[in-house]
Design an enzyme around this catalytic site. Structure first.
Site, PDB file in Angstrom:
ATOM      1  N   CYS A 122      -9.663  -7.551  -7.905  1.00  0.00           N
ATOM      2  CA  CYS A 122     -10.231  -6.218  -7.701  1.00  0.00           C
ATOM      3  C   CYS A 122      -9.530  -5.129  -8.511  1.00  0.00           C
ATOM      4  O   CYS A 122     -10.004  -4.007  -8.550  1.00  0.00           O
ATOM      5  CB  CYS A 122     -10.226  -5.864  -6.217  1.00  0.00           C
ATOM      6  SG  CYS A 122      -8.575  -5.835  -5.494  1.00  0.00           S
ATOM      7  N   LEU A 123      -8.412  -5.449  -9.146  1.00  0.00           N
ATOM      8  CA  LEU A 123      -7.632  -4.538  -9.974  1.00  0.00           C
ATOM      9  C   LEU A 123      -7.075  -3.388  -9.131  1.00  0.00           C
ATOM     10  O   LEU A 123      -7.654  -3.056  -8.127  1.00  0.00           O
ATOM     11  CB  LEU A 123      -8.455  -4.006 -11.149  1.00  0.00           C
ATOM     12  CG  LEU A 123      -8.981  -5.062 -12.109  1.00  0.00           C
ATOM     13  CD1 LEU A 123      -9.844  -4.408 -13.177  1.00  0.00           C
ATOM     14  CD2 LEU A 123      -7.854  -5.833 -12.762  1.00  0.00           C
ATOM     15  N   SER A 166       0.823  -1.201   0.000  1.00  0.00           N
ATOM     16  CA  SER A 166       0.000   0.000   0.000  1.00  0.00           C
ATOM     17  C   SER A 166       0.862   1.258   0.000  1.00  0.00           C
ATOM     18  O   SER A 166       2.037   1.233   0.363  1.00  0.00           O
ATOM     19  CB  SER A 166      -0.905   0.008   1.229  1.00  0.00           C
ATOM     20  OG  SER A 166      -1.765  -1.093   1.202  1.00  0.00           O
ATOM     21  N   MET A 167       0.220   2.355  -0.364  1.00  0.00           N
ATOM     22  CA  MET A 167       0.906   3.636  -0.315  1.00  0.00           C
ATOM     23  C   MET A 167       1.412   3.856   1.112  1.00  0.00           C
ATOM     24  O   MET A 167       0.712   3.583   2.079  1.00  0.00           O
ATOM     25  CB  MET A 167      -0.041   4.761  -0.728  1.00  0.00           C
ATOM     26  CG  MET A 167      -0.351   4.770  -2.197  1.00  0.00           C
ATOM     27  SD  MET A 167      -1.549   6.023  -2.713  1.00  0.00           S
ATOM     28  CE  MET A 167      -0.948   7.497  -1.957  1.00  0.00           C
ATOM     29  N   ARG A 226     -18.947  -3.697 -11.589  1.00  0.00           N
ATOM     30  CA  ARG A 226     -18.642  -2.688 -10.576  1.00  0.00           C
ATOM     31  C   ARG A 226     -18.971  -1.292 -11.100  1.00  0.00           C
ATOM     32  O   ARG A 226     -19.508  -0.450 -10.380  1.00  0.00           O
ATOM     33  CB  ARG A 226     -17.173  -2.800 -10.167  1.00  0.00           C
ATOM     34  CG  ARG A 226     -16.800  -1.925  -9.010  1.00  0.00           C
ATOM     35  CD  ARG A 226     -15.409  -2.206  -8.462  1.00  0.00           C
ATOM     36  NE  ARG A 226     -14.394  -2.324  -9.479  1.00  0.00           N
ATOM     37  CZ  ARG A 226     -13.623  -3.392  -9.654  1.00  0.00           C
ATOM     38  NH1 ARG A 226     -13.751  -4.442  -8.886  1.00  0.00           N
ATOM     39  NH2 ARG A 226     -12.716  -3.414 -10.606  1.00  0.00           N
TER      40      ARG A 226
END
Length: 79
Positions: A43-44, A5-6, A70
């Site tokens: 989920c890309l 994650s960031m 989505r």
């Protein structure tokens, strides 16, 4: 799934090492005893370390149908 994650970029190399050998492949799923007609969802965005091309773009993948659904769900929420 490999998550970087960031704000956790410094952990990237350690996570890549920890999850080495756990890329989703046809072989890995067969060895794990997956149902013969299993499907792949994501989920890309995709990272190549997570899943190989044969699975992501192959006959088992429902990634793009999932993404389209989505889109319509989000549009309905705005309505």
């Amino acid at each position: 799934m490999l998550v970087i994650s960031m704000g956790q970029e410094t952990e990237k190399q350690a996570r890549l090492s920890a999850f080495e050998g756990y890329q989703v492949t046809e072989k890995l799923c067969a060895e794990a005893g997956a149902n013969p007609d299993w499907k792949f969802m994501h989920c890309l965005p995709r990272k190549a370390e997570e899943v190989d091309d044969d699975v992501f773009y192959g006959k088992r993948s429902v990634v793009f149908q999932e993404a389209e659904n989505r889109k319509w769900t989000i549009m309905a929420c705005f309505e």
